[in-house]
Design a protein around this motif. Structure first.
Motif, short mmCIF file in Angstrom:
data_model
loop_
_atom_site.label_atom_id
_atom_site.label_comp_id
_atom_site.label_asym_id
_atom_site.label_seq_id
_atom_site.Cartn_x
_atom_site.Cartn_y
_atom_site.Cartn_z
N LYS A 120 -18.78 -23.44 34.95
CA LYS A 120 -20.04 -23.04 35.58
C LYS A 120 -21.05 -24.17 35.45
O LYS A 120 -20.94 -25.03 34.57
CB LYS A 120 -20.61 -21.77 34.93
N HIS A 121 -22.04 -24.12 36.32
CA HIS A 121 -23.14 -25.07 36.30
C HIS A 121 -23.88 -24.96 34.95
O HIS A 121 -23.99 -23.89 34.37
CB HIS A 121 -24.10 -24.74 37.44
N PHE A 122 -24.40 -26.09 34.46
CA PHE A 122 -25.02 -26.10 33.14
C PHE A 122 -26.24 -25.19 33.03
O PHE A 122 -26.68 -24.87 31.92
CB PHE A 122 -25.41 -27.52 32.72
N ARG A 123 -26.82 -24.75 34.16
CA ARG A 123 -28.02 -23.91 34.05
C ARG A 123 -27.70 -22.59 33.33
O ARG A 123 -28.59 -21.91 32.83
CB ARG A 123 -28.61 -23.63 35.43
N TYR A 124 -26.40 -22.22 33.27
CA TYR A 124 -26.01 -20.97 32.61
C TYR A 124 -25.48 -21.19 31.20
O TYR A 124 -24.97 -20.25 30.58
CB TYR A 124 -24.92 -20.28 33.44
N LEU A 125 -25.60 -22.38 30.69
CA LEU A 125 -24.98 -22.72 29.41
C LEU A 125 -25.43 -21.81 28.27
O LEU A 125 -24.66 -21.45 27.38
CB LEU A 125 -25.27 -24.19 29.08
N TYR A 126 -26.71 -21.42 28.27
CA TYR A 126 -27.27 -20.59 27.20
C TYR A 126 -26.54 -19.26 27.05
O TYR A 126 -26.60 -18.61 26.01
CB TYR A 126 -28.76 -20.34 27.45
N GLN A 127 -25.82 -18.84 28.11
CA GLN A 127 -25.12 -17.55 28.06
C GLN A 127 -23.86 -17.60 27.21
O GLN A 127 -23.36 -16.54 26.80
CB GLN A 127 -24.78 -17.09 29.48
N ASN A 128 -23.31 -18.78 26.99
CA ASN A 128 -22.10 -18.94 26.16
C ASN A 128 -21.06 -17.89 26.55
O ASN A 128 -20.58 -17.12 25.73
CB ASN A 128 -22.47 -18.81 24.68
N GLU A 129 -20.67 -17.92 27.81
CA GLU A 129 -19.85 -16.85 28.37
C GLU A 129 -18.38 -16.96 28.00
O GLU A 129 -17.81 -18.04 27.91
CB GLU A 129 -19.98 -16.88 29.90
N TYR A 130 -17.80 -15.79 27.78
CA TYR A 130 -16.35 -15.62 27.65
C TYR A 130 -15.94 -14.69 28.78
O TYR A 130 -16.62 -13.70 29.05
CB TYR A 130 -15.99 -15.00 26.31
N ARG A 131 -14.84 -15.01 29.45
CA ARG A 131 -14.45 -14.15 30.56
C ARG A 131 -12.98 -13.82 30.57
O ARG A 131 -12.13 -14.59 30.10
CB ARG A 131 -14.86 -14.76 31.90
N PHE A 132 -12.72 -12.63 31.11
CA PHE A 132 -11.36 -12.17 31.39
C PHE A 132 -11.21 -12.20 32.91
O PHE A 132 -12.01 -11.59 33.62
CB PHE A 132 -11.16 -10.75 30.87
N ALA A 133 -10.23 -12.93 33.41
CA ALA A 133 -10.06 -13.10 34.84
C ALA A 133 -8.64 -12.76 35.25
O ALA A 133 -7.68 -13.04 34.52
CB ALA A 133 -10.39 -14.54 35.24
#
Length: 304
Positions: free
Chosen positions: A262-275
């Motif tokens: 993802k774009h760095f603008r979302y970095l603060y979310q520290n996302e983990y995903r199941f895809a």
């Protein structure tokens, strides 16, 4: 900070020289929003990772140099604390009905109380097509073009010639000015369920949430989710992991991992995903799964 290194580094490439003023300020603001996190009590702190903090400061410094070079940014005064204070000005420390305790290393799903209550009581989760997040009606923290990525470089060119006619009708070659070179990556649609990799009280604010599902036993949760989805989507292939965040101006296209970038603008979310990937040209609609009560692996916290 290492401004003595970052200044000559930027001027050697000046990779932001073609970025419009408005986009340059947006870049600065996007970077600044990643310069803070929160502690267990929800108080504003620097990013938890010193590596992330240093990388954000470097890119902020580069951006500020470009603004100053155009006469847009005043003198080079770079105050990290002031940038953090400005970026977090709209944030207020959340007040919970019961405090967050224990390790922050968990899965954390922020949302509305009714949805989080359904999750903890019955294990109800919404598995959405990635394409559905390209929706301006969503919260800004959620809206994203998940199926589209790009990198930009001002130092790479398409070789071309342009021709026109002079006043006498003779064919002449026209001058061509080199601009930024965009490389796009398009990703096939997929199903996704996202959460934070760790608890960060800031996300109450970012997601306009009033509750959070804190999943302590990550392995047990993954096993249940995988088993239920295998029955619902037998042809789907599950992939899960933390996301990588990229800067389109300093990353190469081969560094972008489909589904997990993802774009760095979302970095603060520290996302983990199941895809879950599916067959090409499959029409995707949201799926609601029910894992059963999650009290043995998770807890629900809510705002007072």
């Amino acid at each position: 900070m290492k401004p003595d290194e970052w200044m000559p580094e930027y001027y050697r490439a000046r990779y932001l020289r073609e970025v419009h003023d408005g986009a340059l300020q947006l870049r600065f603001d996007d970077l600044a929003t990643n310069l803070w996190s929160t502690d267990a009590d929800g108080k504003v702190t620097p990013p938890r990772s010193s590596y992330v903090r240093n990388g954000i400061l470097r890119l902020l410094f580069h951006t500020k140099l470009e603004q100053i070079g155009r006469g847009r940014g005043g003198v080079l005064e770079f105050d990290e604390c002031a940038i953090r204070e400005t970026s977090s000005a709209s944030y207020a420390q959340p007040q919970l009905t019961s405090p967050f305790v224990g390790s922050p290393h968990c899965y954390a799903k922020f949302g509305k109380k009714e949805h989080i209550r359904d999750a903890i009581e019955r294990g109800v989760l919404r598995i959405a097509p990635a394409s559905s997040y390209d929706d301006p009606s969503l919260n800004p923290a959620q809206t994203d073009k998940e199926l589209e990525h790009y990198t930009v470089t001002p130092n790479k060119r398409l070789m071309m010639k342009m021709y026109g006619m002079d006043e006498e009708g003779n064919e002449i070659e026209l001058p061509v000015q080199g601009k930024e070179f965009f490389q796009f990556m398009m990703v096939q649609d997929f199903y996704v369920w996202c959460c934070g990799l760790g608890y960060d009280a800031r996300l109450f604010h970012e997601f306009d949430a009033d509750a959070v599902l804190v999943i302590r036993d990550k392995d047990a949760f993954r096993s249940r989710l995988a088993a239920v989805m295998a029955d619902i989507l037998p042809a789907g292939q599950l992939k899960d992991g933390p996301l990588g965040y990229y800067d389109p101006y300093t990353s190469r296209s081969d560094q972008i991992l489909p589904i997990f970038s993802k774009h760095f603008r979302y970095l603060y979310q520290n996302e983990y995903r199941f895809a879950w990937t599916v067959a090409k040209d499959t029409s995707l609609e949201p799926i609601f799964v029910e894992l059963g009560p999650l009290y043995d692996v998770a807890e629900m916290l809510e705002l007072a």
